[in-house]
Design a protein around this motif. Sequence first.
Motif, PDB file in Angstrom:
ATOM      1  N   GLY A   1      -3.518  -9.079   3.333  1.00  0.00           N
ATOM      2  CA  GLY A   1      -4.048  -9.375   2.011  1.00  0.00           C
ATOM      3  C   GLY A   1      -3.544 -10.693   1.469  1.00  0.00           C
ATOM      4  N   SER A   2      -3.709 -10.859   0.168  1.00  0.00           N
ATOM      5  CA  SER A   2      -3.397 -12.129  -0.474  1.00  0.00           C
ATOM      6  C   SER A   2      -2.520 -11.870  -1.695  1.00  0.00           C
ATOM      7  N   PRO A   3      -1.234 -11.626  -1.478  1.00  0.00           N
ATOM      8  CA  PRO A   3      -0.332 -11.300  -2.588  1.00  0.00           C
ATOM      9  C   PRO A   3       0.078 -12.554  -3.357  1.00  0.00           C
ATOM     10  N   TYR A   4       0.694 -12.368  -4.527  1.00  0.00           N
ATOM     11  CA  TYR A   4       1.417 -13.484  -5.169  1.00  0.00           C
ATOM     12  C   TYR A   4       2.686 -13.700  -4.354  1.00  0.00           C
ATOM     13  N   PHE A   5       3.554 -12.668  -4.272  1.00  0.00           N
ATOM     14  CA  PHE A   5       4.634 -12.596  -3.280  1.00  0.00           C
ATOM     15  C   PHE A   5       4.408 -11.292  -2.515  1.00  0.00           C
ATOM     16  N   GLY A   6       4.442 -11.306  -1.209  1.00  0.00           N
ATOM     17  CA  GLY A   6       4.369 -10.048  -0.463  1.00  0.00           C
ATOM     18  C   GLY A   6       5.584  -9.194  -0.789  1.00  0.00           C
ATOM     19  N   MET A   7       6.770  -9.822  -0.689  1.00  0.00           N
ATOM     20  CA  MET A   7       8.028  -9.145  -1.029  1.00  0.00           C
ATOM     21  C   MET A   7       8.808 -10.049  -1.954  1.00  0.00           C
TER      22      MET A   7
ATOM     23  N   GLU B   1      10.264   2.414   4.727  1.00  0.00           N
ATOM     24  CA  GLU B   1       9.631   1.823   5.909  1.00  0.00           C
ATOM     25  C   GLU B   1       8.135   2.073   5.917  1.00  0.00           C
ATOM     26  N   GLY B   2       7.399   1.017   6.261  1.00  0.00           N
ATOM     27  CA  GLY B   2       5.949   1.088   6.373  1.00  0.00           C
ATOM     28  C   GLY B   2       5.577   1.073   7.842  1.00  0.00           C
ATOM     29  N   CYS B   3       5.020   2.184   8.332  1.00  0.00           N
ATOM     30  CA  CYS B   3       4.687   2.282   9.767  1.00  0.00           C
ATOM     31  C   CYS B   3       3.230   1.903  10.027  1.00  0.00           C
ATOM     32  N   GLY B   4       2.388   1.977   8.992  1.00  0.00           N
ATOM     33  CA  GLY B   4       1.000   1.539   9.125  1.00  0.00           C
ATOM     34  C   GLY B   4       0.859   0.125   8.587  1.00  0.00           C
ATOM     35  N   THR B   5      -0.340  -0.194   8.130  1.00  0.00           N
ATOM     36  CA  THR B   5      -0.607  -1.523   7.555  1.00  0.00           C
ATOM     37  C   THR B   5      -1.015  -1.344   6.104  1.00  0.00           C
ATOM     38  N   ILE B   6      -0.338  -2.048   5.225  1.00  0.00           N
ATOM     39  CA  ILE B   6      -0.603  -1.926   3.795  1.00  0.00           C
ATOM     40  C   ILE B   6      -1.216  -3.232   3.302  1.00  0.00           C
ATOM     41  N   ASP B   7      -2.376  -3.107   2.695  1.00  0.00           N
ATOM     42  CA  ASP B   7      -3.043  -4.291   2.149  1.00  0.00           C
ATOM     43  C   ASP B   7      -2.613  -4.474   0.695  1.00  0.00           C
ATOM     44  N   VAL B   8      -2.362  -5.718   0.311  1.00  0.00           N
ATOM     45  CA  VAL B   8      -1.882  -6.002  -1.047  1.00  0.00           C
ATOM     46  C   VAL B   8      -2.666  -7.166  -1.654  1.00  0.00           C
ATOM     47  N   GLN B   9      -2.766  -7.163  -2.973  1.00  0.00           N
ATOM     48  CA  GLN B   9      -3.445  -8.249  -3.688  1.00  0.00           C
ATOM     49  C   GLN B   9      -2.550  -8.772  -4.798  1.00  0.00           C
ATOM     50  N   ALA B  10      -2.779 -10.014  -5.206  1.00  0.00           N
ATOM     51  CA  ALA B  10      -1.854 -10.733  -6.090  1.00  0.00           C
ATOM     52  C   ALA B  10      -1.686 -10.068  -7.451  1.00  0.00           C
TER      53      ALA B  10
END
Length: 356
Positions: free
Chosen positions: A126-132, A93-102
């Motif tokens: 952020g700007s992922p390829y797929f977030g999940m 579980e992620g309780c904060g905010t996680i930034d992700v990139q592609a």
Amino acid sequence: MVRSTFLSAFLALSLATFSSAQCGSGTPDATVSGSSGSFTASVAGSQVYSGSDLYSAIQTALDGISSGQRLSILASGSLGTNVISIPSGITFEGCGTIDVQANNGRGNIRSLNTQDVSIPYLTLTGSPYFGMHFYGVSRLSLGEINMALSGGLGIRFERDEAANSEVSMDSINISGAGSHAVETWNIDGLTINSVVARDVGECGLLLQSTTNAQIGTVDGTNVATGTGYATFRMANANGRLSDGSYETNVFVENVVARGGGRGVFCVSESGGVQIGNVDISDTGNNAILIENCYGVEILGGSVDGGGDVRISARDEFANTRDVSISLEVNGANVVERPCGENISWDISGDASLDVC
Ligand SMILES: *[C@@H]1O[C@H](CO)[C@@H](O)[C@H](O)[C@H]1NC(C)=O
Ligand SMILES: *[C@@H]1O[C@H](CO)[C@@H](O)[C@H](O)[C@H]1NC(C)=O
């Protein structure tokens, strides 16, 4: 509003099983805490990582727990292009905010070929390829998932990999994806409470080769603008059962669409679907398009303005059949071309009708 009492009863029952404990509450088996530049990871109360790299903190914590245990990420920070793979039996579980990139072709948060993974909370930017990204999963549970993106695709179940079963999602809230908010392939047994999509480039919810689905609300504003995609799209034999039949097995309580491209779009040998209610207005493309689909019921609701409500067919698949639509349509046309087979229209409102 006409609705299926069966569906309502099912959703009430199944949604009661979604956990509501707060993120990070109780005694997680592992935690990641801290903030930008200074993270610590602990497993069973002992520190296993201290440093500036959020990815290393999360991965070290994950490596320290086993099936049946929970990792709570209390910190916010950036994963960059790194990928976290969640193994079987883990609650993540992620309780904060996680930034992700592609990361090309991958999801930053993924679980592949696993059982019993639970992700009760996750907030991504952020700007992922797929977030999940998922495939080959059974009994996967997603809880409150928030993504405020600036591109990419939110949640993707893969096409050319092992199939999935018994997937549940509680509340999925995605804005700013350049592609789809949620895209499934190959799930047998899917329960979704709600998908809320805002300012998303392609679909809000796209179901493909997915059977035995119970869905609450799909709600899109400014989804698929300028494209043929839709707030809710079914494609690639969605709802076709393993014996080739289209007995109703995809139940959707409510589809809400404001602006955007299409509202509801069923295409390419999909069907077996009952939609309890639609509330669609001012779509730039068809409010509803049913094209080469078999077994589609829309029990009620309204379309206000926007593109045609249409039954259509292309030559490459068998003609559209077994469709029944009850709707109030104002300020839009209702068109059936070419004529389908066993089509039943019950249209009120000021719509112009061009049906067979
Ligand atoms: C959904 O996301 C938006 C921003 O992306 C946020 O403002 C809103 O509070 C979220 N809704 C829920 C129910 O978390
Ligand atoms: C006609 O379509 C309805 C769904 O709208 C379906 O319930 C019915 O079985 C179909 N009839 C035939 C003869 O296939």
